[in-house]
Scaffold this motif. Structure first.
Motif, PDB file in Angstrom:
ATOM      1  N   UNK A  10       0.832  -1.210   0.000  1.00 54.30           N
ATOM      2  CA  UNK A  10       0.000   0.000   0.000  1.00 54.30           C
ATOM      3  C   UNK A  10       0.865   1.257   0.000  1.00 54.30           C
ATOM      4  N   UNK A  11       1.970   1.240   0.708  1.00 52.22           N
ATOM      5  CA  UNK A  11       2.891   2.379   0.708  1.00 52.22           C
ATOM      6  C   UNK A  11       3.467   2.591  -0.694  1.00 52.22           C
ATOM      7  N   UNK A  12       3.779   1.508  -1.383  1.00 55.30           N
ATOM      8  CA  UNK A  12       4.277   1.574  -2.753  1.00 55.30           C
ATOM      9  C   UNK A  12       3.218   2.180  -3.680  1.00 55.30           C
ATOM     10  N   UNK A  13       1.982   1.753  -3.523  1.00 55.36           N
ATOM     11  CA  UNK A  13       0.883   2.274  -4.341  1.00 55.36           C
ATOM     12  C   UNK A  13       0.646   3.758  -4.050  1.00 55.36           C
ATOM     13  N   UNK A  14       0.747   4.143  -2.787  1.00 58.18           N
ATOM     14  CA  UNK A  14       0.607   5.569  -2.451  1.00 58.18           C
ATOM     15  C   UNK A  14       1.721   6.388  -3.094  1.00 58.18           C
ATOM     16  N   UNK A  15       2.940   5.848  -3.130  1.00 56.38           N
ATOM     17  CA  UNK A  15       4.060   6.541  -3.783  1.00 56.38           C
ATOM     18  C   UNK A  15       3.791   6.683  -5.279  1.00 56.38           C
ATOM     19  N   UNK A  16       3.246   5.649  -5.891  1.00 54.17           N
ATOM     20  CA  UNK A  16       2.883   5.694  -7.313  1.00 54.17           C
ATOM     21  C   UNK A  16       1.827   6.764  -7.558  1.00 54.17           C
ATOM     22  N   UNK A  17       0.798   6.786  -6.735  1.00 57.60           N
ATOM     23  CA  UNK A  17      -0.264   7.783  -6.888  1.00 57.60           C
ATOM     24  C   UNK A  17       0.280   9.201  -6.721  1.00 57.60           C
ATOM     25  N   UNK A  18       1.148   9.392  -5.743  1.00 58.24           N
ATOM     26  CA  UNK A  18       1.738  10.718  -5.521  1.00 58.24           C
ATOM     27  C   UNK A  18       2.606  11.136  -6.705  1.00 58.24           C
ATOM     28  N   UNK A  19       3.373  10.195  -7.237  1.00 55.94           N
ATOM     29  CA  UNK A  19       4.228  10.461  -8.395  1.00 55.94           C
ATOM     30  C   UNK A  19       3.395  10.973  -9.564  1.00 55.94           C
ATOM     31  N   UNK A  20       2.320  10.257  -9.881  1.00 58.11           N
ATOM     32  CA  UNK A  20       1.481  10.668 -11.010  1.00 58.11           C
ATOM     33  C   UNK A  20       0.674  11.930 -10.710  1.00 58.11           C
ATOM     34  N   UNK A  21       0.252  12.100  -9.477  1.00 57.70           N
ATOM     35  CA  UNK A  21      -0.505  13.292  -9.118  1.00 57.70           C
ATOM     36  C   UNK A  21       0.353  14.547  -9.205  1.00 57.70           C
ATOM     37  N   UNK A  22       1.661  14.400  -8.999  1.00 57.80           N
ATOM     38  CA  UNK A  22       2.571  15.533  -9.158  1.00 57.80           C
ATOM     39  C   UNK A  22       2.799  15.881 -10.628  1.00 57.80           C
ATOM     40  N   UNK A  23       2.662  14.905 -11.512  1.00 57.60           N
ATOM     41  CA  UNK A  23       2.948  15.120 -12.929  1.00 57.60           C
ATOM     42  C   UNK A  23       1.734  15.530 -13.755  1.00 57.60           C
ATOM     43  N   UNK A  24       0.544  15.080 -13.354  1.00 56.69           N
ATOM     44  CA  UNK A  24      -0.630  15.226 -14.212  1.00 56.69           C
ATOM     45  C   UNK A  24      -1.846  15.716 -13.426  1.00 56.69           C
ATOM     46  N   UNK A  25      -2.770  16.406 -14.120  1.00 57.86           N
ATOM     47  CA  UNK A  25      -4.015  16.796 -13.450  1.00 57.86           C
ATOM     48  C   UNK A  25      -4.859  15.560 -13.139  1.00 57.86           C
ATOM     49  N   UNK A  26      -5.742  15.690 -12.185  1.00 55.89           N
ATOM     50  CA  UNK A  26      -6.554  14.555 -11.720  1.00 55.89           C
ATOM     51  C   UNK A  26      -7.297  13.864 -12.860  1.00 55.89           C
ATOM     52  N   UNK A  27      -7.802  14.634 -13.810  1.00 57.65           N
ATOM     53  CA  UNK A  27      -8.583  14.024 -14.894  1.00 57.65           C
ATOM     54  C   UNK A  27      -7.715  13.191 -15.848  1.00 57.65           C
ATOM     55  N   UNK A  28      -6.400  13.333 -15.755  1.00 56.47           N
ATOM     56  CA  UNK A  28      -5.498  12.549 -16.602  1.00 56.47           C
ATOM     57  C   UNK A  28      -4.921  11.330 -15.880  1.00 56.47           C
ATOM     58  N   UNK A  29      -5.278  11.156 -14.619  1.00 57.75           N
ATOM     59  CA  UNK A  29      -4.826   9.982 -13.867  1.00 57.75           C
ATOM     60  C   UNK A  29      -5.941   8.942 -13.850  1.00 57.75           C
ATOM     61  N   UNK A  30      -5.593   7.755 -14.270  1.00 56.53           N
ATOM     62  CA  UNK A  30      -6.569   6.664 -14.399  1.00 56.53           C
ATOM     63  C   UNK A  30      -6.164   5.531 -13.458  1.00 56.53           C
ATOM     64  N   UNK A  31      -6.242   5.815 -12.173  1.00 54.62           N
ATOM     65  CA  UNK A  31      -5.806   4.858 -11.154  1.00 54.62           C
ATOM     66  C   UNK A  31      -6.764   3.672 -11.061  1.00 54.62           C
ATOM     67  N   UNK A  32      -6.189   2.509 -10.879  1.00 56.89           N
ATOM     68  CA  UNK A  32      -6.954   1.308 -10.554  1.00 56.89           C
ATOM     69  C   UNK A  32      -6.976   1.238  -9.036  1.00 56.89           C
ATOM     70  N   UNK A  33      -8.163   1.353  -8.428  1.00 62.12           N
ATOM     71  CA  UNK A  33      -8.234   1.410  -6.970  1.00 62.12           C
ATOM     72  C   UNK A  33      -8.025   0.035  -6.344  1.00 62.12           C
ATOM     73  N   UNK A  34      -7.888   0.030  -5.021  1.00 63.93           N
ATOM     74  CA  UNK A  34      -7.577  -1.193  -4.296  1.00 63.93           C
ATOM     75  C   UNK A  34      -8.632  -2.274  -4.523  1.00 63.93           C
ATOM     76  N   UNK A  35      -9.888  -1.897  -4.499  1.00 64.86           N
ATOM     77  CA  UNK A  35     -10.957  -2.879  -4.723  1.00 64.86           C
ATOM     78  C   UNK A  35     -10.816  -3.524  -6.098  1.00 64.86           C
ATOM     79  N   UNK A  36     -10.557  -2.706  -7.119  1.00 61.74           N
ATOM     80  CA  UNK A  36     -10.397  -3.231  -8.470  1.00 61.74           C
ATOM     81  C   UNK A  36      -9.166  -4.131  -8.571  1.00 61.74           C
ATOM     82  N   UNK A  37      -8.104  -3.785  -7.851  1.00 60.59           N
ATOM     83  CA  UNK A  37      -6.877  -4.588  -7.920  1.00 60.59           C
ATOM     84  C   UNK A  37      -7.025  -5.965  -7.292  1.00 60.59           C
ATOM     85  N   UNK A  38      -8.057  -6.149  -6.480  1.00 60.74           N
ATOM     86  CA  UNK A  38      -8.281  -7.456  -5.861  1.00 60.74           C
ATOM     87  C   UNK A  38      -9.346  -8.272  -6.587  1.00 60.74           C
TER      88      UNK A  38
END
Length: 153
Positions: free
Chosen positions: A17-45
């Motif tokens: 989960x810490x790794x996934x949070x780092x990934x989300x932060x990395x992309x959130x710093x680079x792109x606006x929210x509408x350009x981030x297409x995160x797969x949430x935890x529920x979907x990943x399971x």
């Protein structure tokens, strides 16, 4: 010599989960929210997803997911390697593992969406045979996105 292990794991472990949070932060710093297409935890399971983790000496340092789509293709999602673990080919090994899973299941088309500023990722995808294409699935055209595809088999 460091021990590298790549395998299927649950994404809801604290270090993952810490790794996934780092990934989300990395992309959130680079792109606006509408350009981030995160797969949430529920979907990943979900059963349609294979989630893998790269561990270096037991520490979660990278991850990736394969999302099977009912429309007949699979999508590479959640590819990430911690900055301090980069430069050792871990991204390539993760992507090769996901490709092997897809190929082993008879999936013939792999697709992905990544950001235009992810230069290293774009280079890796091209090196492993992915070519640019237009939006697919539920994606819309986005000036911050690159869409890619690779045929298997």
């Amino acid at each position: 010599m460091s021990a590298l292990v790549i395998g299927a794991e649950a994404p809801d472990q604290p270090d993952v989960l810490a790794l996934i949070r780092a990934l989300d932060a990395f992309h959130s710093d680079l792109y606006p929210a509408e350009s981030n297409h995160f797969l949430d935890l529920e979907a990943m399971t979900a059963p349609a997803v294979s989630f893998i983790v790269a561990r270096l000496d037991g520490q979660a340092v990278g991850c990736g997911a394969l999302l099977r789509d009912a429309r007949g293709f699979a999508e590479i999602k959640r590819m990430y390697v911690l900055p301090e673990a980069r430069g050792h080919g871990l991204g390539r090994k993760l992507l090769e593992a996901l490709i092997a899973i897809a190929d082993g299941e008879g999936i013939r088309t792999l697709r992905l969406e990544t950001g235009i500023r992810n230069r290293e990722a774009l280079g890796l995808y091209r090196a492993l045979g992915f070519i640019e294409r237009g939006p697919f699935g539920d994606y819309a055209e986005d000036p911050n996105s690159k869409f890619m595809e690779r045929r298997l088999g």
